[in-house]
Motif scaffolding. Structure first.
Motif, PDB file in Angstrom:
ATOM      1  N   SER B  69    -140.913   6.996  19.066  1.00  0.00           N
ATOM      2  CA  SER B  69    -139.474   6.596  18.782  1.00  0.00           C
ATOM      3  C   SER B  69    -138.483   7.704  18.329  1.00  0.00           C
ATOM      4  N   ILE B 137    -133.198   0.439  24.253  1.00  0.00           N
ATOM      5  CA  ILE B 137    -133.363   1.121  22.704  1.00  0.00           C
ATOM      6  C   ILE B 137    -134.810   1.585  22.428  1.00  0.00           C
ATOM      7  N   GLU B 140    -137.508  -0.562  17.776  1.00  0.00           N
ATOM      8  CA  GLU B 140    -137.363  -1.856  17.362  1.00  0.00           C
ATOM      9  C   GLU B 140    -136.036  -2.005  16.367  1.00  0.00           C
ATOM     10  N   ASN B 141    -135.080  -2.501  17.082  1.00  0.00           N
ATOM     11  CA  ASN B 141    -133.635  -2.300  16.092  1.00  0.00           C
ATOM     12  C   ASN B 141    -133.924  -3.617  15.216  1.00  0.00           C
ATOM     13  N   THR B 153    -128.989  -2.367  10.520  1.00  0.00           N
ATOM     14  CA  THR B 153    -130.085  -2.149  11.116  1.00  0.00           C
ATOM     15  C   THR B 153    -130.282  -0.785  11.374  1.00  0.00           C
ATOM     16  N   VAL B 154    -131.667  -0.680  12.323  1.00  0.00           N
ATOM     17  CA  VAL B 154    -132.035   0.707  12.205  1.00  0.00           C
ATOM     18  C   VAL B 154    -130.705   1.527  13.067  1.00  0.00           C
ATOM     19  N   LEU B 155    -130.413   1.008  13.844  1.00  0.00           N
ATOM     20  CA  LEU B 155    -129.319   1.578  14.948  1.00  0.00           C
ATOM     21  C   LEU B 155    -128.268   1.850  14.325  1.00  0.00           C
ATOM     22  N   ASN B 225    -125.908   0.627  21.506  1.00  0.00           N
ATOM     23  CA  ASN B 225    -125.117  -0.248  20.920  1.00  0.00           C
ATOM     24  C   ASN B 225    -124.445  -1.613  21.801  1.00  0.00           C
TER      25      ASN B 225
END
Lengths: 260, 306
Positions: B69, B137, B140-141, B153-155, B225
């Motif tokens: 990732s 993506i 895993e968001n 979130t991660v994003l 996004n």
């Protein structure tokens, strides 16, 4: 040593025919410059010898600033030549002209207003990989005021200080020829005297100076030689002493009424 | 608006604002050196999204490991940054430099900018189709942590962190390096910069490259996004342009501030006034700021200084 300019007898004769007083460092030969369709310079010939202070005199619109802008490469002559040490430099972009050793303090000073004094001086040394310490010290010695104000934004300086900065900034590029465009413009007489004496000192330290001035009396006192420009042509030239004594110069540029 | 709603909308607002800030830098820097609103900057942003889409569809990744990732995200940054910088560089060479060499009037630049914007956008529509593509993506968001019960979130963390790093890096570049000094000098007085030995053409090229790099990366982050499409640049572009003006056009820190402000305003406008006001709010702020402070929040001048 030099004489009132003898008009070129023949454009085809050797350009070295007119004998300059010392080794010519900067030469303008039959330079014609246009702004669009308007002719600003009509074939002027100017020689600046190594180590001299030469002044260009003339009224507004005579072509003094145009001359300096052309030397610096901001304008290209339509015909004629600009030579530095015998090599043609006309048509070369400004940033290369600086690297050849021609520095300019432009009309209106043009300091970078939102940079500090030190940053302005560093910009003057942009052509070098790193800012030369010796140059910075020399400028601070010539203008102690700039050292005091080194972290101040240049836009907040007084006119005289900005002029000092503009000259100091040009010196940072270690020029062989320093072009100064109206350094006395808009300044109080005391400051003007100070700036002129510093110009003398810069010259004494070995930098050749080509000065543009409207303040003829003081400029001539400082200069070795001068040229008088009128509407794009050289009308007169000679040593500073000769021009100071010339009745036409006295009347038109030294503010002496037409007494006779 | 409840307290919970405040936190729920604050976090996406910050992420959106960070993106607008990064895009706005590209507008404001180009304005600084050319006094030109580069309307095609929104397409530089779009190119960043499409470039990563092309690369990611070539790579088969399903449920990548953490290491994978990280690599994919870095690849995304590199691809988007390179594509954005390259597009901006080419744009300046083709659409603006010839006009500059001919001393064309300001209006010609503006028309060229809008033309280049339409061209790039519709070229992408022709090549990739006019539907939206979703960008997978490469991680895993999931929720990383919660702030006052609001999920982050991660994003969102990725967007904010990378935007902050880019902004700090850019600020250092502009204010602490010789290249930055050249850019500032050209912005303050191009002709005099030339007299100091600055190669103006080179500085302008570099400015486009830096702005394009940031714009392309923003396109990648934005695409994760939402999605990738040929019109994806339009709204973020025009909002970021508004952000640059709100902050004070030509001022890099102003662009950052303006971007963050408009991101927050946009996010909060939907719980406060309703979702349909979302795309109106940023421009209301623009008009209000300009009414009371025409130079923008951090703007110092509109004309050139003598």
């Amino acid at each position: 040593m030099s004489t009132i300019e003898t008009p070129e007898v023949n454009g085809l004769t050797q350009p070295a025919a007119a004998k300059p007083p010392v080794t010519p460092l900067l030469e303008l030969h039959e330079m014609h410059v246009y702004y669009g369709a308007i002719q600003a310079l009509k074939g002027i010939n100017v020689t600046v010898g190594e180590g001299e202070i030469v002044t260009l005199l003339g009224a507004n619109g005579a072509g003094k600033t145009t001359t300096l802008r052309t030397i610096s490469g901001l304008l290209s002559p339509r015909s004629g030549e600009v030579r530095l040490n015998g090599e043609r430099i006309d048509g070369i972009p400004p940033h290369h002209v600086v690297a050849l050793g021609i520095g300019q303090s432009p009309e209106g000073r043009r300091v970078f207003p939102r940079m500090t004094v030190l940053e302005n001086l560093q910009m003057g040394a942009y052509r070098f990989k790193s800012v030369p310490k010796a140059e910075l010290e020399r400028v601070y010695e010539l203008f102690p005021r700039l050292h005091e104000r080194r972290s101040q934004q240049a836009g907040t300086l007084s006119g005289g200080e900005q002029q000092m900065l503009a000259i100091g900034r040009a010196l940072m590029g270690r020029p062989r020829v320093l072009l100064l465009d109206e350094p006395s413009m808009g300044l109080a007489p005391l400051i003007v005297a100070q700036i002129f004496s510093i110009i003398k000192e810069i010259n004494a330290q070995g930098t050749t100076v080509l000065l543009v001035e409207q303040n003829a009396a003081q400029a001539l006192k400082l200069s070795d030689r001068a040229y008088v420009l009128e509407t794009g042509s050289v009308m007169m030239s000679g040593t500073a002493g000769e021009l100071l004594a010339d009745p036409r110069v006295r009347e038109a540029y030294l503010g002496e009424g037409a007494g006779a | 608006m409840t307290v919970q709603e405040f936190w729920d909308y604050l976090i996406p607002g910050i992420a959106l604002g960070a993106l607008y800030a990064v895009i706005a830098i590209g507008y404001t820097m180009v304005y600084g050196v050319l006094q030109l609103i580069n309307f095609a900057h929104s397409e530089v942003f779009m190119v960043g999204g499409f470039a990563v889409l092309m690369v990611f569809t070539k790579i088969d990744f399903n449920d990548p490991s953490v290491g994978m990732s990280v690599l994919l995200v870095l690849l995304g940054f590199a691809t988007a940054g390179f594509a954005g910088a390259g597009t901006a560089f080419a744009l300046e060479k083709v659409a603006y430099r010839p006009l500059r060499k001919r001393n064309a009037p300001r209006l010609a630049f503006l028309i060229s900018a809008i033309g280049a914007s339409f061209l790039l956008s519709n070229l992408a529509g022709k090549l990739f189709g006019r539907n939206n593509h979703s960008l997978t993506i490469p991680f895993e968001n999931k929720k990383v942590f919660t702030v006052m019960n609001a999920q982050v979130t991660v994003l969102q963390v990725l967007i904010v962190c990378s935007a902050v790093i880019m902004m700090i890096g850019l600020d250092l570049l502009v204010n602490r390096t010789k290249m930055g000094a050249g850019i500032r000098a050209v912005a303050q007085d191009a002709e005099t910069a030339g007299l100091m030995g600055v190669d103006i053409d080179k500085v302008i090229s570099r400015t486009f490259i830096v702005g394009g790099l940031l714009g392309g990366i923003a396109g990648f982050l934005f695409a994760m996004n939402s999605s990738v499409g040929y019109t994806m640049g339009f709204f973020p572009g025009i909002t970021a342009f508004a952000a640059a003006v709100v902050g004070g056009i030509g001022n890099v820190r102003g662009a950052m501030l303006g971007g963050l402000l408009l991101g927050l305003v946009e996010s909060f406008s939907s719980p406060l006034f309703g979702e349909e006001w979302r795309y109106v709010s940023a421009f209301v702020v623009l008009i209000l700021v300009l009414m009371f402070r025409p130079t923008g929040i951090l703007g110092e001048r509109l004309g050139r200084t003598a």
